[in-house]
Each structure stands twice: as C-alpha cells, then as structure tokens.
Design an enzyme around this catalytic site. Structure first.
Site, PDB file in Angstrom:
ATOM      1  N   GLY B  90      -1.846 -15.124 -39.851  1.00 11.46           N
ATOM      2  CA  GLY B  90      -2.238 -14.626 -41.164  1.00 11.46           C
ATOM      3  C   GLY B  90      -2.202 -15.781 -42.133  1.00 11.46           C
ATOM      4  O   GLY B  90      -2.640 -16.885 -41.811  1.00 11.46           O
ATOM      5  N   SER B 122      -0.899 -18.944 -34.521  1.00  7.16           N
ATOM      6  CA  SER B 122      -1.543 -19.341 -35.779  1.00  7.16           C
ATOM      7  C   SER B 122      -0.508 -19.652 -36.883  1.00  7.16           C
ATOM      8  O   SER B 122       0.236 -20.617 -36.739  1.00  7.16           O
ATOM      9  CB  SER B 122      -2.534 -18.249 -36.172  1.00  7.16           C
ATOM     10  N   ALA B 123      -0.415 -18.863 -37.944  1.00  6.48           N
ATOM     11  CA  ALA B 123       0.586 -19.133 -38.985  1.00  6.48           C
ATOM     12  C   ALA B 123       1.999 -19.134 -38.402  1.00  6.48           C
ATOM     13  O   ALA B 123       2.858 -19.924 -38.804  1.00  6.48           O
ATOM     14  CB  ALA B 123       0.480 -18.099 -40.105  1.00  6.48           C
ATOM     15  N   HIS B 159      -5.987 -23.576 -34.670  1.00  7.70           N
ATOM     16  CA  HIS B 159      -7.434 -23.329 -34.814  1.00  7.70           C
ATOM     17  C   HIS B 159      -8.160 -24.646 -35.056  1.00  7.70           C
ATOM     18  O   HIS B 159      -9.102 -24.705 -35.852  1.00  7.70           O
ATOM     19  CB  HIS B 159      -7.727 -22.384 -35.992  1.00  7.70           C
ATOM     20  N   GLU B 194      -8.314 -23.401 -30.178  1.00 17.60           N
ATOM     21  CA  GLU B 194      -8.132 -22.003 -29.793  1.00 17.60           C
ATOM     22  C   GLU B 194      -8.174 -21.862 -28.272  1.00 17.60           C
ATOM     23  O   GLU B 194      -9.178 -22.244 -27.646  1.00 17.60           O
ATOM     24  CB  GLU B 194      -9.216 -21.143 -30.450  1.00 17.60           C
TER      25      GLU B 194
END
Lengths: 235, 235
Positions: B90, B122-123, B159, B194
C-alpha cells in the site's frame, strides 16, 4: 498582483530546455533584465552552479540574465529584491528541505504573492500548491514539513501520466496514488500533463498549452479540463 | 535466528493475491497456525478490516488463520506474541506513520530480529530496509521519521521498473531517482523486480524468484545480480 507560470515540465520530448515556453516567458518576464534562479531541487544531483548555468543558457535566448540564489550571502534578501524568480525541477523533497533550511519558504511565498513574476517547472511547480504531498519524487531527504508556498488553493501533480492499458506492472498508477492521497486529504489535485501550464494573474488561474488536464477531487470521479479552463474557483 | 521473506509485490500480472508465493509461504510459516497481519499501508485507502479479509482469504489456502493488528487492544503485545507476521503493501508513508503512531516500529524490529517469521510485500518490504527513502509512494501523510526496521543492511526499491526506451515521458526514471538518493546517501539500494523476493535466514540474504535484481551503490555503475545471489555481505 500575482503573476505566475506553473509548468508541468521544463522540457518536452525531443525539445531543449524551456524552448516550448520561451515565447510565454518573454512576455511573462518582459520587465526583467535579471532573474533569480533557485536550483535547490538539483535534478540527478547536479551542482547548484551547473544547474544555474543551464537555466542561464536558456534565458540568454530571450536576453535575460540569471543568477543562482546560492551566489548570494543572504538568500531571503535575494528573493525580496529579485526582478523575477524561477525555481527549476528536480527532487521536491530536496527543494523543500533547502527552502526551509535556508529560511526562505515564507519570504518566497510572500514575495510572489506581492507580485514578483515567478516561474516554476516540475518540482518548482509542485511547491506552488498547498503541500508537496502529490509529488512523484523519491523521499531522498526528510523535510521539516510538507507544507509549501500556497500560491494556488489546490495541489498539483506535474508530469501527470495516464495509466498504460498495456502495462503488466503491478505498481500503483498515478490515479491510484492520488486516490490514496484523497483517502486522507480533501485538497483538490490537478494532474498537469507535460506541455501544460497554469497562468496565474492576480486571482485568475487559467490552464494553458494544447492538452487537457485531469482534475481529482475527493469522493468525485476525475474530470478532464479543456485548455483555457478557468480554475480560479477551485479549492 | 531471523526468518524473513521480502517480496517485491503481492500479486503478479494475471495472478491472484499472493498465489505465486504460497508454496514458499507454506514452508516459511510451517510452524504457524495463526499469523498477525499489519494492514496499515491500506492500498487505495481500503479499510483495515477489508484488507485483513483479503490476506485471510489467501492464507486460508495454506490453512493459516489471519488476524489484523487493529483487532488487538495492545498492538505491541500482539506483535510480541505473534506466531508469524505479515505486513501488506500500500502506501509506505501511511504504513510508517501508523507504525510510529502506534509505537510499534521498534518492537516489530526486535521481534523479527529475534526470530518470529516475517513476510513483507511491497510497502511491507520497503520497511525492512534501513529507511523508507527509496519507496515509490506518494507522501500522502507526514511520518515522524523515515527510519524503518533495519532487518537488512541496505534499502529496497520494490516494483523495480527498467527505463522504457520508447517512452516520451520526461519524468525521472526509477534509475534516475535512485541516483538522486545516492547524491545524498551511501546506503546501497536493491531494485527488486515483480516476481523476485529476498529470503533472510539468520544473517544469510538470498535473492529468490526467476529474475535478476538491479543493485545500485553510490558512485558505482549499477549491476545485475542473478537469482540465488548471496547478498549477506552487502552494506
């Protein structure tokens, strides 16, 4: 009376630095023989001197001399006495940090509100909004605050990019990022595509260039605004 | 002994949430019947409940129950007593702000360093590095600090995207942004594409997945690292 040009980008694909804006800047800075350049955003980490030289080369084409704010002993005084001011692009976190560190965020805001002609490109445009919270830049340095100049009553997203329908990348699109901003903030955000700029004359704000711009408001579907749209009542 | 999976993304193009990682996670969390989910990053502004439900649906496929940290009265205690921990993706600014606001940044770091199995995507991966300063996210909220968990001795760019040679967009490429970071910081940055992840077992850090990763060091030409590369000595 405010007199401001807020451009999405300094350079268009295939063009040279500021070339597409020069006719506009010639009129905008028509009463200036010299302008003050704020190179704090340092794109790719370029030095203040080298960045100022680049700006000076572009402005030489319209017979305007450029001096960097770092060449002055007192940066606040340099801003107050400038005939015109240009803040170049680069990293917005770095730009905002330096403006606060050198204690000129407020004086820059007041000076431009009082009528000194201003040009911003990219990061230098981002800071014209209420906050830098819709920048695309990487947080390479921790600024004392995200609040910026507040020359216009909304926020900007320069270099606005439409989602690429063919992309397999799963990172957030620009629109998703702005939607996340609006989950926590009510400030409108204008996505300004490369080649667009805002012209601010007094309280009148007009979209310029050949493209539409994308307007994001909290809890509303984004809207496309035609060029020459009047944004004065947006807040 | 540290036992950590640090994934670039939760979801691959055309896949479903976490599906490509499930075989890995089944082994990683083999001693867990329940894991704690940290939904603070709220992608697209989704609620903590809805985000936790999404994580629970994926983990149900490998017979692991998921409870959100927001369901506990004492979040620090929830972390200390968890069998395993997963922090979802997020907005990294929001995630870091919430970790500090709830006073759990340090306890989360200590707990994972002491051996509680951790998954980040991700985050949730970004925060495994020394700082969040190489995130791609928008600064939608002002965190008390950019310092993060420090579970590995370098920073991540999840990413990670290669420059698009056909693009006419003049905004900075990911590589340019990381170069700007290195104009002011000496911490190495790993661009994790990714489908790639890092496996941390004790002090051993290994690149996993089918892709190469791009390593950026200050004042050095970026390098491509093959999968199964050992990153333990990188700092």
């Amino acid at each position: 009376m405010k007199s401001i040009i807020i451009a999405s980008t300094s350079t268009l694909h295939g063009g040279s630095y500021l070339d597409y804006l020069l006719p506009t800047l010639q009129l905008h800075f028509k009463n200036c023989k010299n302008i003050l350049f704020i190179p704090y955003a340092r794109p790719s980490g370029v030095s203040h001197d080298d960045y100022t030289k680049k700006a000076a080369e572009a402005f030489a084409l319209i017979n305007i001399k450029v001096k960097g704010i770092h060449e002055f002993e007192n940066p606040a005084e340099a801003i107050k006495t400038a005939e015109g001011i240009f803040t170049g692009g680069g990293n917005t976190f770095l730009l905002v940090t330096q403006l606060y560190k050198n204690n000129v965020m407020q004086v820059l805001s007041e000076t431009v509100k009082n009528g000194t002609p201003y040009l911003g490109t990219s990061a230098g445009s981002n800071i014209c909004g209420l906050s830098m919270q819709t920048t695309n830049d990487m947080p390479i340095i921790y600024p004392p605050s995200f609040q910026t100049l507040g020359l216009i009553p909304f926020n900007l997203n320069p270099h606005y990019l439409d989602p690429d329908a063919n992309s397999h990348h799963m990172g957030e699109t620009r629109e998703t990022r702005i939607k996340e901003f609006h989950a926590f903030n009510s400030i409108p955000v204008l996505g300004l595509r490369e080649g667009s700029w805002l012209e601010v004359k007094g309280e009148k704000i007009t979209l310029k260039g050949n493209l539409t711009a994308r307007l994001f408001k909290q809890n509303e579907t984004p809207a496309e605004l035609e060029t020459e749209s009047d944004l004065s009542s947006l807040n």
